[in-house]
Write a protein that holds these residues in place. Sequence first.
Motif, PDB file in Angstrom:
ATOM      1  N   ALA A   1       1.070  -1.419   0.218  1.00  0.00           N
ATOM      2  CA  ALA A   1       0.138   0.070   0.041  1.00  0.00           C
ATOM      3  C   ALA A   1       1.207   1.049  -0.201  1.00  0.00           C
ATOM      4  O   ALA A   1       1.466   1.355  -0.085  1.00  0.00           O
ATOM      5  N   VAL A   2       0.022   2.343  -1.153  1.00  0.00           N
ATOM      6  CA  VAL A   2       1.664   3.799  -0.463  1.00  0.00           C
ATOM      7  C   VAL A   2       0.331   4.464  -0.479  1.00  0.00           C
ATOM      8  O   VAL A   2      -0.978   5.106  -1.040  1.00  0.00           O
ATOM      9  N   ASP A   3       0.236   5.760   0.361  1.00  0.00           N
ATOM     10  CA  ASP A   3      -0.111   6.997   0.202  1.00  0.00           C
ATOM     11  C   ASP A   3      -0.069   8.208  -0.667  1.00  0.00           C
ATOM     12  O   ASP A   3      -1.479   8.566  -1.231  1.00  0.00           O
ATOM     13  N   LYS A   4       1.505   8.087  -1.201  1.00  0.00           N
ATOM     14  CA  LYS A   4       0.690   8.595  -2.019  1.00  0.00           C
ATOM     15  C   LYS A   4       2.425   9.142  -2.281  1.00  0.00           C
ATOM     16  O   LYS A   4       3.651   8.798  -1.585  1.00  0.00           O
ATOM     17  N   VAL A   5       3.179   9.656  -3.553  1.00  0.00           N
ATOM     18  CA  VAL A   5       3.975   9.573  -3.731  1.00  0.00           C
ATOM     19  C   VAL A   5       4.501   9.622  -5.944  1.00  0.00           C
ATOM     20  O   VAL A   5       2.956   9.388  -5.823  1.00  0.00           O
TER      21      VAL A   5
ATOM     22  N   LEU B   1       8.237   1.019  -8.975  1.00  0.00           N
ATOM     23  CA  LEU B   1       7.745  -0.159  -8.139  1.00  0.00           C
ATOM     24  C   LEU B   1       6.820  -1.041  -9.053  1.00  0.00           C
ATOM     25  O   LEU B   1       7.884  -2.088  -8.228  1.00  0.00           O
ATOM     26  N   ARG B   2       6.150  -0.555  -9.181  1.00  0.00           N
ATOM     27  CA  ARG B   2       6.343  -1.466 -10.308  1.00  0.00           C
ATOM     28  C   ARG B   2       6.603  -2.303 -10.815  1.00  0.00           C
ATOM     29  O   ARG B   2       6.468  -3.444 -11.069  1.00  0.00           O
ATOM     30  N   GLU B   3       7.729  -1.744 -11.608  1.00  0.00           N
ATOM     31  CA  GLU B   3       9.095  -2.524 -12.978  1.00  0.00           C
ATOM     32  C   GLU B   3       9.861  -3.881 -11.563  1.00  0.00           C
ATOM     33  O   GLU B   3      10.363  -4.983 -12.190  1.00  0.00           O
ATOM     34  N   ALA B   4       9.089  -4.175 -10.268  1.00  0.00           N
ATOM     35  CA  ALA B   4      10.320  -4.343  -9.818  1.00  0.00           C
ATOM     36  C   ALA B   4       9.160  -5.891  -8.753  1.00  0.00           C
ATOM     37  O   ALA B   4      10.111  -6.673  -8.728  1.00  0.00           O
ATOM     38  N   GLY B   5       7.861  -5.648  -9.827  1.00  0.00           N
ATOM     39  CA  GLY B   5       6.822  -6.891  -8.869  1.00  0.00           C
ATOM     40  C   GLY B   5       6.182  -7.131  -7.801  1.00  0.00           C
ATOM     41  O   GLY B   5       5.411  -7.416  -7.879  1.00  0.00           O
ATOM     42  N   LEU B   6       6.288  -5.344  -7.326  1.00  0.00           N
ATOM     43  CA  LEU B   6       5.405  -5.059  -6.436  1.00  0.00           C
ATOM     44  C   LEU B   6       3.955  -4.363  -7.146  1.00  0.00           C
ATOM     45  O   LEU B   6       3.825  -4.292  -7.907  1.00  0.00           O
ATOM     46  N   THR B   7       3.052  -5.286  -6.262  1.00  0.00           N
ATOM     47  CA  THR B   7       1.199  -4.897  -6.677  1.00  0.00           C
ATOM     48  C   THR B   7       1.073  -3.675  -5.807  1.00  0.00           C
ATOM     49  O   THR B   7       1.250  -4.271  -4.254  1.00  0.00           O
ATOM     50  N   LEU B   8       0.679  -3.194  -6.378  1.00  0.00           N
ATOM     51  CA  LEU B   8       0.766  -0.932  -5.510  1.00  0.00           C
ATOM     52  C   LEU B   8      -1.333  -1.385  -5.124  1.00  0.00           C
ATOM     53  O   LEU B   8      -1.847  -1.252  -6.259  1.00  0.00           O
ATOM     54  N   ILE B   9      -1.276  -0.831  -4.019  1.00  0.00           N
ATOM     55  CA  ILE B   9      -2.638  -0.325  -2.889  1.00  0.00           C
ATOM     56  C   ILE B   9      -3.133   0.556  -3.377  1.00  0.00           C
ATOM     57  O   ILE B   9      -2.528   1.386  -1.889  1.00  0.00           O
ATOM     58  N   GLU B  10      -4.086   1.298  -3.218  1.00  0.00           N
ATOM     59  CA  GLU B  10      -3.985   3.082  -3.015  1.00  0.00           C
ATOM     60  C   GLU B  10      -3.886   2.665  -1.396  1.00  0.00           C
ATOM     61  O   GLU B  10      -5.139   1.683  -1.048  1.00  0.00           O
ATOM     62  N   GLY B  11      -2.867   3.169  -0.818  1.00  0.00           N
ATOM     63  CA  GLY B  11      -3.332   3.513   1.307  1.00  0.00           C
ATOM     64  C   GLY B  11      -3.484   4.733   1.390  1.00  0.00           C
ATOM     65  O   GLY B  11      -3.803   4.234   2.870  1.00  0.00           O
ATOM     66  N   HIS B  12      -3.973   5.180   0.900  1.00  0.00           N
ATOM     67  CA  HIS B  12      -4.534   6.785   1.633  1.00  0.00           C
ATOM     68  C   HIS B  12      -6.135   6.320   2.918  1.00  0.00           C
ATOM     69  O   HIS B  12      -6.177   7.065   3.510  1.00  0.00           O
ATOM     70  N   SER B  13      -6.267   5.819   1.781  1.00  0.00           N
ATOM     71  CA  SER B  13      -7.786   5.362   1.879  1.00  0.00           C
ATOM     72  C   SER B  13      -7.570   4.543   3.641  1.00  0.00           C
ATOM     73  O   SER B  13      -8.544   3.968   4.330  1.00  0.00           O
TER      74      SER B  13
END
Length: 415
Positions: free
Chosen positions: A149-153, A161-173
Amino acid sequence: MFENKNKYLADEVATQPLRNPVSGETHKAARAYRLQRVRQQLKAVDCAAILLYDPVNIRYATDTSNMQVWTLHNYARYALVFADGPVVLFEFHNCEHLHQGNELLDEIRPAINWSYFGAGSRIGEKALAWADDIQAVIRQHAGDKVRLAVDKVDLEGLDLLREAGLTLIEGHSLMEQARRIKSPAELELMRWTIAVCERGIQRMHGALRPGMTENELWAWLHYENVRHGGEWIETRLLASGPRTNPWMQESSDRVMQEGEIVCFDTDLIGPYGYCADISRAWTVGHVSPSTEQRKLYRLAHEQVQHNMALLRPGLSHREFVEQSWDIPPAYWHNRYCCVVHGVGLVDEYPALAHKGADWASSGYDGVFEENMVLCVESYIGEQGGKEGIKLEQQVLITANGCEALSRYPWQTDWL
């Protein structure tokens, strides 16, 4: 602290600082609870960790603070909080010493600043180094190809981060949901901030004189906040006379005249980083209000009291808004932006739109729960009118309804 009929302590008494009643154990209990709330949210959405850049979210999860306002626009520090693993703070240059004794932190690493301010033409190089560093820590504690999860970047960082294989989730909510329910220890910290804020309001009330500027009056709130260990004030919402209508004009060098309305909205971030969000209205010189001023005040007070009486656990947002006070048509155009909003370290979820067209365009449902803290809002000012009244009360939802957290009195003799 407050006497009857809106008369206050003598100036020489009010100038003495308040004693902080919060114990170290209470503070530790609040920070432990908040970290637990974050981890619960991560597990609920099957995320290995959350990457935090918002300084308010970092404060909530790690109880660390460093140049809070500056880091709102300079991405110079961040944190990784693992659902099952360590809390890693990436801190600004040579600032590790700021957090000695903070038992929540398992590791402090130097932050890599790849914003243009910090990196200039080397943004690409610095962003790659940042992404490699983040990946290494995640790989060490959670493995490869995990959900983060990531709040903002910034956009480039997300791509790396996606190219590194991580699945990113919206973290602010996710963080807003974590911050929603307050613990008893958190409420003690918040009550202390409110007490500090009320001391500032009291100083403003005592200092208010015809011939002073709005800025001179507003400075007293900052003074009391800072000397009691508070942090910053999010807005400068204080206005007098014709600047009270429409609302949202910030304090200025306007000289206030006797008999004019003066309104303010504290938006104060006080000790331990908690928010006191309170609005009151007086006349300059504390003279009796005119018939029109009294009418505006009575309506605004009625709106706040009516809506407070509705709040209870289990009530849905939609039900609350549908039952909320009906703003008279003459004042609808200048209505406040929301009926109620959450509050904790700052203004928080939810922020509920008014009924009718506002709800249709911006409303969202949910349920009020025990130990949520809310601010009940009102602004009453006719479009094209001479003045307006802004009132706001900070409340705690309890098992039996709601409890006012602010004890600062209303102008009851105006009602």
